[in-house]
Design an enzyme around this catalytic site. Structure first.
Site, mmCIF file in Angstrom:
data_model
loop_
_atom_site.group_PDB
_atom_site.id
_atom_site.type_symbol
_atom_site.label_atom_id
_atom_site.label_comp_id
_atom_site.label_asym_id
_atom_site.label_seq_id
_atom_site.Cartn_x
_atom_site.Cartn_y
_atom_site.Cartn_z
ATOM 1 N N GLY A 29 0.726 -1.188 0.000
ATOM 2 C CA GLY A 29 -0.042 0.090 -0.075
ATOM 3 C C GLY A 29 0.845 1.329 -0.162
ATOM 4 N N ASN A 30 0.001 2.388 0.124
ATOM 5 C CA ASN A 30 0.941 3.605 0.357
ATOM 6 C C ASN A 30 0.521 4.548 1.323
ATOM 7 O OD1 ASN A 30 -1.137 5.538 -1.146
ATOM 8 N ND2 ASN A 30 -0.823 3.793 -2.754
ATOM 9 N N ARG A 31 1.054 5.745 1.477
ATOM 10 C CA ARG A 31 0.533 6.658 2.745
ATOM 11 C C ARG A 31 -0.567 7.345 2.242
ATOM 12 N NH1 ARG A 31 5.553 9.435 4.435
ATOM 13 N NH2 ARG A 31 4.292 10.134 5.996
ATOM 14 N N SER A 32 -1.044 7.594 1.332
ATOM 15 C CA SER A 32 -2.189 8.508 0.953
ATOM 16 C C SER A 32 -3.383 8.424 1.917
ATOM 17 C CB SER A 32 -2.973 8.200 -0.684
ATOM 18 O OG SER A 32 -4.004 9.006 -0.756
ATOM 19 N N ALA A 102 -3.986 7.573 -5.096
ATOM 20 C CA ALA A 102 -2.368 7.095 -5.394
ATOM 21 C C ALA A 102 -2.724 5.643 -5.768
ATOM 22 C CB ALA A 102 -1.892 7.420 -3.970
#
Ligand code: C5P
Length: 232
Positions: A29-32, A102
């Site tokens: 995943g990502n930090r959005s 994102a």
């Protein structure tokens, strides 16, 4: 009857970060946080647009106001494939599409159907490229449709930020590209944002340093100007 300068427009906004499953319990995943996209959707709805908000993973509470807004329909998705399906479906009937999400550039090949076990040793994850949703939207666009992209960039300074932004604007073929500078500290999980909006000539048509709502309002000013020019 909605009032506001976006009345009569149907818009699609994506937000949040996609997750790519590794096994039934893990993901990439990502930090959005999804905050900027939620602000873009709310600003549009408050200005009279009919909004579809397609949300991948967002922080707690980020969708509360959007979910209560009568002009916003929220769709929840998880993976990039789901985001693409929902976005493509909503895009066809949209006047303006704003891709704030994102999106994971890669997904895991051969997702395991059981939880990977430590006893089996460190897994080697093979990654395959995801489709570029934005590129597909630009390709499928119909006359009178305006497409806006976002780009989170790490850059040493404003010069590098603009250079990267202009190159990406050209590569993506979007009408407007909103660029924001990110780093370990800046941009994510925060209430404020500096957003620079570039047009097809590479000109800076907005440069806001403020709340995500203020950034969203400036983005809509720019998008409406482009859209009005396109529709005639
Ligand atoms: O190339 P980059 O990922 O920085 O581009 C960001 C823009 O492209 C965002 O608008 C994002 O939503 C979109 N994007 C996409 N599909 C991908 C990757 C990014 O639509 N696979």
């Amino acid at each position: 009857q909605p009032h506001g300068d976006l009345a009569g427009l149907t818009v699609t906004v994506t937000t949040g970060g996609t997750r790519e499953p590794i096994d039934p319990v893990r993901y990439l995943g990502n930090r959005s946080s999804g905050r900027q996209g939620a602000a873009v959707a709310l600003a549009a709805a408050d200005r009279g647009a009919t909004v579809t908000l397609i949300a991948a993973h967002v922080d707690d509470g980020v969708l509360d106001a959007a979910s209560r807004h009568t002009a916003i329909t929220v769709h929840r998705v998880s993976s990039t494939a789901e985001l693409k399906a929902a976005t493509d479906a909503a895009a066809a009937a949209s006047d303006v599409i704003v891709m704030v999400a994102a999106v994971a550039d890669y997904r895991v090949a051969g997702v395991s159907d059981h939880k990977l076990r430590k006893e089996d040793g460190a897994p080697r994850l093979e990654l395959v490229e995801n489709p570029d949703i934005l590129a597909g939207l630009v390709e499928a666009r119909h006359a009178g449709q305006t497409v806006v992209g976002f780009a989170a960039e790490t850059a040493a300074d404003d010069g590098e930020l603009l250079e990267r932004g202009r190159a990406k604007r050209t590569r993506k073929g979007v009408d407007l590209l909103a660029v924001n500078r990110v780093g370990w500290e800046a941009g994510f999980e925060s209430g404020t944002n500096r957003l620079v909006v570039l047009d097809t000539a590479g000109a800076v048509v907005a440069d806001v340093d403020g709340s995500k709502r203020e950034a969203a309002e400036a983005l809509w000013d720019a998008a409406l100007a482009v859209h009005a020019g396109r529709v005639g």
